[in-house]
Design an enzyme around this catalytic site. Structure first.
Site, PDB file in Angstrom:
ATOM      1  CD  GLU A 175       9.421  13.293  11.397  1.00  0.00           C
ATOM      2  OE1 GLU A 175       8.255  12.864  11.478  1.00  0.00           O
ATOM      3  OE2 GLU A 175      10.348  12.668  10.840  1.00  0.00           O
ATOM      4  CE  LYS A 202      -1.841   3.114   1.946  1.00  0.00           C
ATOM      5  NZ  LYS A 202      -1.667   4.516   1.511  1.00  0.00           N
ATOM      6  CD  GLU A 223      12.901   1.163   9.899  1.00  0.00           C
ATOM      7  OE1 GLU A 223      13.377   2.187  10.415  1.00  0.00           O
ATOM      8  OE2 GLU A 223      13.428   0.051   9.968  1.00  0.00           O
ATOM      9  CB  CYS A 237      12.785   9.471   8.373  1.00  0.00           C
ATOM     10  SG  CYS A 237      13.939   8.404   7.500  1.00  0.00           S
TER      11      CYS A 237
HETATM   12  P1  NAD Z   1       2.158   8.811   7.338  1.00  0.00           P
HETATM   13  O1  NAD Z   1       2.338   8.128   8.633  1.00  0.00           O
HETATM   14  O2  NAD Z   1       1.147   9.879   7.235  1.00  0.00           O
HETATM   15  O3  NAD Z   1       1.778   7.754   6.206  1.00  0.00           O
HETATM   16  C1  NAD Z   1       2.594   6.641   5.936  1.00  0.00           C
HETATM   17  C2  NAD Z   1       1.756   5.584   5.259  1.00  0.00           C
HETATM   18  O4  NAD Z   1       0.758   5.143   6.182  1.00  0.00           O
HETATM   19  C3  NAD Z   1       1.004   6.061   4.017  1.00  0.00           C
HETATM   20  O5  NAD Z   1       0.983   5.032   3.059  1.00  0.00           O
HETATM   21  C4  NAD Z   1      -0.397   6.308   4.552  1.00  0.00           C
HETATM   22  O6  NAD Z   1      -1.405   6.202   3.577  1.00  0.00           O
HETATM   23  C5  NAD Z   1      -0.509   5.196   5.571  1.00  0.00           C
HETATM   24  N1  NAD Z   1      -1.526   5.434   6.608  1.00  0.00           N
HETATM   25  C6  NAD Z   1      -1.963   6.614   7.099  1.00  0.00           C
HETATM   26  N2  NAD Z   1      -2.911   6.391   8.039  1.00  0.00           N
HETATM   27  C7  NAD Z   1      -3.065   5.059   8.139  1.00  0.00           C
HETATM   28  C8  NAD Z   1      -3.891   4.215   8.937  1.00  0.00           C
HETATM   29  N3  NAD Z   1      -4.748   4.714   9.814  1.00  0.00           N
HETATM   30  N4  NAD Z   1      -3.753   2.884   8.794  1.00  0.00           N
HETATM   31  C9  NAD Z   1      -2.877   2.340   7.924  1.00  0.00           C
HETATM   32  N5  NAD Z   1      -2.077   3.102   7.119  1.00  0.00           N
HETATM   33  C10 NAD Z   1      -2.169   4.439   7.238  1.00  0.00           C
HETATM   34  O7  NAD Z   1       3.606   9.315   6.904  1.00  0.00           O
HETATM   35  P2  NAD Z   1       4.002  10.141   5.621  1.00  0.00           P
HETATM   36  O8  NAD Z   1       3.530  11.542   5.817  1.00  0.00           O
HETATM   37  O9  NAD Z   1       3.603   9.417   4.387  1.00  0.00           O
HETATM   38  O10 NAD Z   1       5.608  10.075   5.689  1.00  0.00           O
HETATM   39  C11 NAD Z   1       6.358  10.911   6.494  1.00  0.00           C
HETATM   40  C12 NAD Z   1       6.752  10.204   7.776  1.00  0.00           C
HETATM   41  O11 NAD Z   1       7.466   9.011   7.458  1.00  0.00           O
HETATM   42  C13 NAD Z   1       7.698  11.029   8.607  1.00  0.00           C
HETATM   43  O12 NAD Z   1       7.325  10.922   9.957  1.00  0.00           O
HETATM   44  C14 NAD Z   1       9.052  10.354   8.367  1.00  0.00           C
HETATM   45  O13 NAD Z   1       9.986  10.576   9.390  1.00  0.00           O
HETATM   46  C15 NAD Z   1       8.666   8.936   8.232  1.00  0.00           C
HETATM   47  N6  NAD Z   1       9.703   8.161   7.517  1.00  0.00           N
HETATM   48  C16 NAD Z   1      10.477   7.286   8.234  1.00  0.00           C
HETATM   49  C17 NAD Z   1      11.498   6.574   7.587  1.00  0.00           C
HETATM   50  C18 NAD Z   1      12.378   5.598   8.325  1.00  0.00           C
HETATM   51  O14 NAD Z   1      13.019   4.781   7.666  1.00  0.00           O
HETATM   52  N7  NAD Z   1      12.423   5.636   9.655  1.00  0.00           N
HETATM   53  C19 NAD Z   1      11.702   6.751   6.216  1.00  0.00           C
HETATM   54  C20 NAD Z   1      10.887   7.638   5.523  1.00  0.00           C
HETATM   55  C21 NAD Z   1       9.874   8.339   6.185  1.00  0.00           C
END
Ligand code: NAD
Length: 503
Positions: free
Chosen positions: A407, A197, A273, A308
Site C-alpha cells: 500500500e 485517540k 479497518e 484506504c
Molecule cells: P497508522 O496505522 O499509522 O495510525 C493510525 C492510528 O493509530 C493513529 O491514531 C496512530 O497514532 C495510531 N497508532 C500508531 N501506532 C500505534 C500503536 N503502537 N498503538 C496504538 N495506536 C497507534 O495509520 P495512518 O497513517 O494514520 O492512516 C493511514 C492508514 O489507515 C492506511 O493504511 C489506510 O489504508 C488506513 N485506513 C483504513 C480505512 C478503512 O476503513 N479500512 C480508512 C482510512 C484509513
C-alpha cells in the site's frame, strides 16, 4: 496569529478570517473539560499546505489515558448514559449532527489546516458524509429489537443487546471526521462511553468535537478525546484493562499491534479497518472504457491517493488497454494538486513530509523495478513549502513487484495488462489485502462470476466509490476484521446477554 488564507491574491470564499489558530482549542477533552497533558508535552510538526511549523496540541500519555478511561468508566457505571433509552440518545446525537453542520466550515478549516487535503473537498464531500453518518445511526438506533426464543414448555429466553462499557477508538488522518463518525456514533448510541485517540496528524477537529458533544447534551465523561502519539496515547488505550473494546482504523502494521495489546491486557474486543491495494478489473467485454478510466482516475487521485479503498491496481485486458490508458492519462490532469485553501482546487497536499518521502520512494522504486512512469505536466501555483505530489501512472507492472503489492497511500497507480479475465481475477486475489475492488464488464455472466470470486469486502460493478450509510464498509484478509457503517455496525459495539426465564 491569523492563518493566511490568501495566496497570491486569490481570495478564498467566505472562510477568510474564520480561523485564528492561536485561539483554537488544542487540549485534551476529558470529563467534559479541556485540559493540558499532565506532562505538558505537545505535538510538534510541519503543516503540508505551506510547510509551516506548528505545535501546541496536547501530547497525552498513559497518565492522561488513565484519567480519561476512569472518567469514562465512572460515567458508564453511573448509568447517566447507558441507562438512557435509545430514543433519548438518538435525540442528543441528532442535535450533535446539527451542531456539526452549523460548524462545518470550522471543522473543514481545521482538517485542511492539519492535513493539507483540499478545503473544498472537506466542505462538500467529507464532512457532509460524517454528519450524515451520525444521523443515519441516530435514526436507526430506536428501530433495533432484542430477541426472545420460546425454548420448551413455559421456559423462554431473552437475548438482549448490552453495551460493552468503556470503548477506545483510534483513528487515522486521511478522512478524520468520517472515520470518527462511523465509530463514535454507533458506540455512543449503544450506550457505551468513549475515549477517542485521533491521529497526531489530524487532532484539531476531534478536539473541537468535544465541545460540540457537550453542547448537544452528552454528559461529562461519556465522550473523551486524548490527542497524542500512537506509541504513547494509542498504545496506553489499547492496553488499558478497563477498556472493553478497541476499534481501530489505520495501517495493517499497527492493526496487528492492536491485536497483540488486546491479548497482552484483557482480551478486549478488537475491530480493525486497515489498508488496501484495490484491484480494478477492466474486461474486454466492457463497453464503457472511457467511463471506466474516468471513474478510476477520480477515485485514485482525488485525495492525493490517501484513501484506504483507492483502486490502486488496475488490471486491464490487453484488447482494451491502449484506449483505456489514453483516457486515464488525460483524466489524471484533473487531479494535479494545488493550494489547499483555494476553492478552485479539488486536490490539495499530502499529509506530511514523511508521507511525501515515502510516496516518492515508491515512485523511485517503480523506475528501478522496470515500470514506465507517466506524470501529467501541468503545474499549479502553490506556496513554496507546500508538500504535494503529481499523480503517477505506472505501466509495465507485474503483480510480483513491490509497487503492485504494498500500500503506497499516495497518487500512484499500478496498471497491469492481462490476457484473460481468469488471469485478472487471479491477480486481483493475489494480495495480502482485500478491502475494495471493481469489475467493469457488460457481460452479465462475467459480472456475476468475477464479482463473486473477488476476495474483498466490497466489490463495485461498473462503478467505484458509490457510497451509502446503509452498506457495510470494511475488508477481508489484512484489510481488517469487522465492518463499519450499516445496521450491522451496531453489533460491534454491544454484546449479547441471554436471560433464561422459567415460569
Ligand atoms: P497508522 O496505522 O499509522 O495510525 C493510525 C492510528 O493509530 C493513529 O491514531 C496512530 O497514532 C495510531 N497508532 C500508531 N501506532 C500505534 C500503536 N503502537 N498503538 C496504538 N495506536 C497507534 O495509520 P495512518 O497513517 O494514520 O492512516 C493511514 C492508514 O489507515 C492506511 O493504511 C489506510 O489504508 C488506513 N485506513 C483504513 C480505512 C478503512 O476503513 N479500512 C480508512 C482510512 C484509513
Amino acid at each position: 496569529m491569523m492563518i493566511e488564507l490568501i495566496y497570491k491574491g486569490v481570495k478564498k470564499m467566505d472562510v477568510l478570517g474564520k480561523l485564528n489558530i492561536d485561539e483554537i482549542e488544542k487540549r485534551a477533552f476529558i470529563n467534559g473539560e479541556y485540559t493540558d497533558a499532565i506532562s505538558g508535552a505537545v505535538i510538534s510538526k510541519s503543516l503540508s499546505f505551506d510547510g509551516r511549523k506548528f505545535e501546541g496540541i496536547a501530547a497525552c500519555g498513559k497518565a492522561d489515558v488513565d484519567i480519561a478511561v476512569a472518567a469514562a468508566q465512572k460515567a458508564y457505571s453511573s448509568g447517566i448514559w447507558s441507562r438512557k433509552t435509545p430514543s433519548e440518545r438518538k435525540k442528543i446525537l441528532l442535535k450533535l449532527a446539527d451542531l456539526m453542520e452549523e460548524h462545518i466550515e470550522e471543522l473543514a478549516l481545521l482538517d485542511t489546516f492539519e492535513t493539507g487535503r483540499a478545503y473544498i473537498n472537506y466542505l462538500r464531500d467529507s464532512l457532509p458524509k460524517a454528519i450524515e453518518a451520525v444521523r443515519y445511526f441516530a435514526e436507526a438506533v430506536d428501530k433495533l429489537y432484542d430477541e426472545s426464543i420460546p425454548i420448551r414448555g413455559s421456559d423462554t429466553a431473552v437475548i438482549k443487546k448490552v453495551p460493552l462499557g468503556v470503548v477506545g477508538l483510534i483513528t487515522p488522518w486521511n478522512d478524520p471526521m468520517v472515520v470518527t463518525a462511523w465509530k463514535f456514533a454507533p458506540a455512543l448510541l449503544m450506550g457505551n462511553t468513549v475515549v477517542l485517540k485521533p491521529a497526531e496528524q489530524s487532532s484539531l477537529s476531534a478536539i473541537y468535537l468535544g465541545k460540540l458533544t457537550k453542547e448537544a447534551g452528552i454528559p461529562d465523561g461519556v465522550f473523551n478525546v486524548v490527542p497524542g502519539y500512537g506509541e504513547e496515547a494509542g498504545k496506553a488505550l489499547a492496553l488499558h484493562k478497563d477498556v472493553r473494546g478497541i476499534f481501530f482504523t489505520g495501517s495493517a502494521e499497527v492493526g496487528k499491534k492492536i491485536m497483540e495489546y488486546a491479548g497482552q491486557s484483557n482480551m478486549k474486543r478488537v475491530a480493525l479497518e486497515c489498508g488496501g491495494k484495490g484491484p480494478y478489473i477492466v474486461s474486454n467485454k466492457c463497453n464503457r472504457i472511457s467511463e471506466a478510466a474516468e471513474v478510476l482516475a477520480k477515485n485514485m487521485f482525488y485525495n492525493q491517493g490517501q484513501i484506504c479503498s483507492a483502486p490502486s491496481r488496475a488490471v486491464v485486458h490487453k484488447s482494451v488497454y491502449d484506449e483505456f490508458i489514453a483516457v486515464l492519462k488525460a483524466e489524471s490532469e484533473k487531479y494535479v494538486p494545488g493550494y489547499s485553501f483555494d476553492d478552485a482546487n479539488e486536490v490539495g497536499c499530502v499529509v506530511s513530509k514523511e508521507q511525501y518521502d515515502k510516496v516518492n520512494g515508491y515512485i523511485d522504486l517503480a523506475a528501478k523495478e522496470g515500470a514506465k512512469i507517466y506524470r501529467p505536466s501541468l503545474v499549479k501555483e502553490k506556496p513554496e513549502g507546500a508538500i504535494c505530489i503529481t499523480p503517477a501512472i505506472l505501466e509495465n507492472v507485474n503483480n510480483n513487484m513491490r509497487i503492485a503489492r504494498e500500500e503506497i497511500f499516495g497518487p500512484v497507480l499500478a496498471v497491469i495488462k492481462v490476457d484473460s479475465m481468469e488471469e485478472a481475477v487471479d491477480i486481483a486475489n493475489d494480495s495480502e489485502f482485500g478491502l475494495a475492488g471493481a469489475v467493469w464488464t457488460d457481460d452479465v455472466n462475467e459480472a456475476f462470476n468475477l464479482t463473486d470470486r473477488m476476495e474483498v469486502g466490497l466489490v463495485h460493478l461498473n462503478s467505484y466509490g458509490n457510497d451509502d450509510n446503509s452498506s457495510p464498509f470494511g475488508g477481508v484478509k489484512q484489510s481488517g476484521i469487522g465492518k463499519d457503517k450499516s445496521i450491522h455496525a451496531f453489533d460491534k459495539y454491544c454484546d449479547s446477554k441471554t436471560i433464561w426465564m422459567h415460569f
